[in-house]
Motif scaffolding. Sequence first.
Motif, PDB file in Angstrom:
ATOM      1  N   LEU A  65       0.845  -1.194   0.000  1.00 51.00           N
ATOM      2  CA  LEU A  65       0.000   0.000   0.000  1.00 51.00           C
ATOM      3  C   LEU A  65       0.880   1.244   0.000  1.00 51.00           C
ATOM      4  O   LEU A  65       1.937   1.276   0.619  1.00 51.00           O
ATOM      5  N   VAL A  66       0.413   2.260  -0.708  1.00 53.49           N
ATOM      6  CA  VAL A  66       1.134   3.526  -0.768  1.00 53.49           C
ATOM      7  C   VAL A  66       0.210   4.602  -0.222  1.00 53.49           C
ATOM      8  O   VAL A  66      -0.953   4.692  -0.623  1.00 53.49           O
ATOM      9  N   LEU A  67       0.739   5.407   0.677  1.00 50.59           N
ATOM     10  CA  LEU A  67      -0.058   6.507   1.214  1.00 50.59           C
ATOM     11  C   LEU A  67      -0.248   7.573   0.143  1.00 50.59           C
ATOM     12  O   LEU A  67       0.676   7.887  -0.609  1.00 50.59           O
ATOM     13  N   GLU A  68      -1.434   8.135   0.102  1.00 43.56           N
ATOM     14  CA  GLU A  68      -1.670   9.259  -0.798  1.00 43.56           C
ATOM     15  C   GLU A  68      -0.942  10.467  -0.242  1.00 43.56           C
ATOM     16  O   GLU A  68      -0.718  10.573   0.969  1.00 43.56           O
ATOM     17  N   PRO A  69      -0.556  11.421  -1.100  1.00 42.54           N
ATOM     18  CA  PRO A  69       0.160  12.598  -0.597  1.00 42.54           C
ATOM     19  C   PRO A  69      -0.686  13.375   0.411  1.00 42.54           C
ATOM     20  O   PRO A  69      -1.913  13.386   0.328  1.00 42.54           O
ATOM     21  N   ALA A  70      -0.013  14.041   1.343  1.00 41.25           N
ATOM     22  CA  ALA A  70      -0.711  14.815   2.366  1.00 41.25           C
ATOM     23  C   ALA A  70      -1.413  16.027   1.767  1.00 41.25           C
ATOM     24  O   ALA A  70      -2.347  16.554   2.342  1.00 41.25           O
ATOM     25  N   HIS A  74      -4.882  20.127  -5.748  1.00 41.51           N
ATOM     26  CA  HIS A  74      -5.453  21.469  -5.625  1.00 41.51           C
ATOM     27  C   HIS A  74      -4.898  22.218  -4.419  1.00 41.51           C
ATOM     28  O   HIS A  74      -5.374  23.295  -4.088  1.00 41.51           O
ATOM     29  N   GLY A  75      -3.916  21.651  -3.742  1.00 34.96           N
ATOM     30  CA  GLY A  75      -3.306  22.309  -2.597  1.00 34.96           C
ATOM     31  C   GLY A  75      -4.037  22.122  -1.291  1.00 34.96           C
ATOM     32  O   GLY A  75      -3.728  22.772  -0.294  1.00 34.96           O
ATOM     33  N   VAL A  76      -5.019  21.258  -1.263  1.00 36.59           N
ATOM     34  CA  VAL A  76      -5.796  21.012  -0.052  1.00 36.59           C
ATOM     35  C   VAL A  76      -5.127  19.906   0.752  1.00 36.59           C
ATOM     36  O   VAL A  76      -4.849  18.831   0.234  1.00 36.59           O
ATOM     37  N   ARG A  77      -4.857  20.205   2.024  1.00 34.61           N
ATOM     38  CA  ARG A  77      -4.242  19.191   2.893  1.00 34.61           C
ATOM     39  C   ARG A  77      -5.294  18.177   3.305  1.00 34.61           C
ATOM     40  O   ARG A  77      -6.440  18.516   3.541  1.00 34.61           O
ATOM     41  N   ARG A  78      -4.894  16.944   3.361  1.00 30.42           N
ATOM     42  CA  ARG A  78      -5.803  15.920   3.851  1.00 30.42           C
ATOM     43  C   ARG A  78      -5.177  15.281   5.075  1.00 30.42           C
ATOM     44  O   ARG A  78      -3.954  15.227   5.219  1.00 30.42           O
ATOM     45  N   GLU A  79      -6.026  14.803   5.925  1.00 25.66           N
ATOM     46  CA  GLU A  79      -5.558  14.198   7.167  1.00 25.66           C
ATOM     47  C   GLU A  79      -5.047  12.789   6.886  1.00 25.66           C
ATOM     48  O   GLU A  79      -5.711  11.993   6.230  1.00 25.66           O
ATOM     49  N   VAL A  80      -3.851  12.510   7.361  1.00 25.62           N
ATOM     50  CA  VAL A  80      -3.280  11.168   7.247  1.00 25.62           C
ATOM     51  C   VAL A  80      -3.298  10.581   8.651  1.00 25.62           C
ATOM     52  O   VAL A  80      -2.517  10.970   9.514  1.00 25.62           O
TER      53      VAL A  80
END
Length: 130
Positions: A65-70, A74-80
């Motif tokens: 599995l590969v984590l999606e970028p943080a 569109h420059g929106v941060r997502r919670e990891v």
Amino acid sequence: MNEPADVVTVRLRKGLQLRDRDTILHGRETGVVKKLANGGFVEVHEPLRPAARHRLTAHEQHEPLVLEPAVDGHGVRREVRRSHRLRAWLSRRYFAEQVRKPSARHYLSDTQHPEHVHEITAGGNTDGRQ
């Protein structure tokens, strides 16, 4: 962070995968050694039956599995979450060092080498069945 038991388990698993891959590509060892005209020696291998070959290659090859970028495109941060990071880490530890099973093209190209000697059994076939 490598525990001794973990290292031993990974080495055993990889060794078994390499042995299965070698058996698929070269066939079963018969224990018969033949002397060639040029003085060399080759061991006679018996090709695997299609059912045995299928049994060794029927499993899925999972990718780590590969984590999606943080940050998305569109420059929106997502919670990891920590659970996602843990799953990705465990997946890399388990699936990253697996031995790839041979493709059909690899199998055909590797079994056509002249150093692979296949002998016909007493029953008249080359797949080991009597």
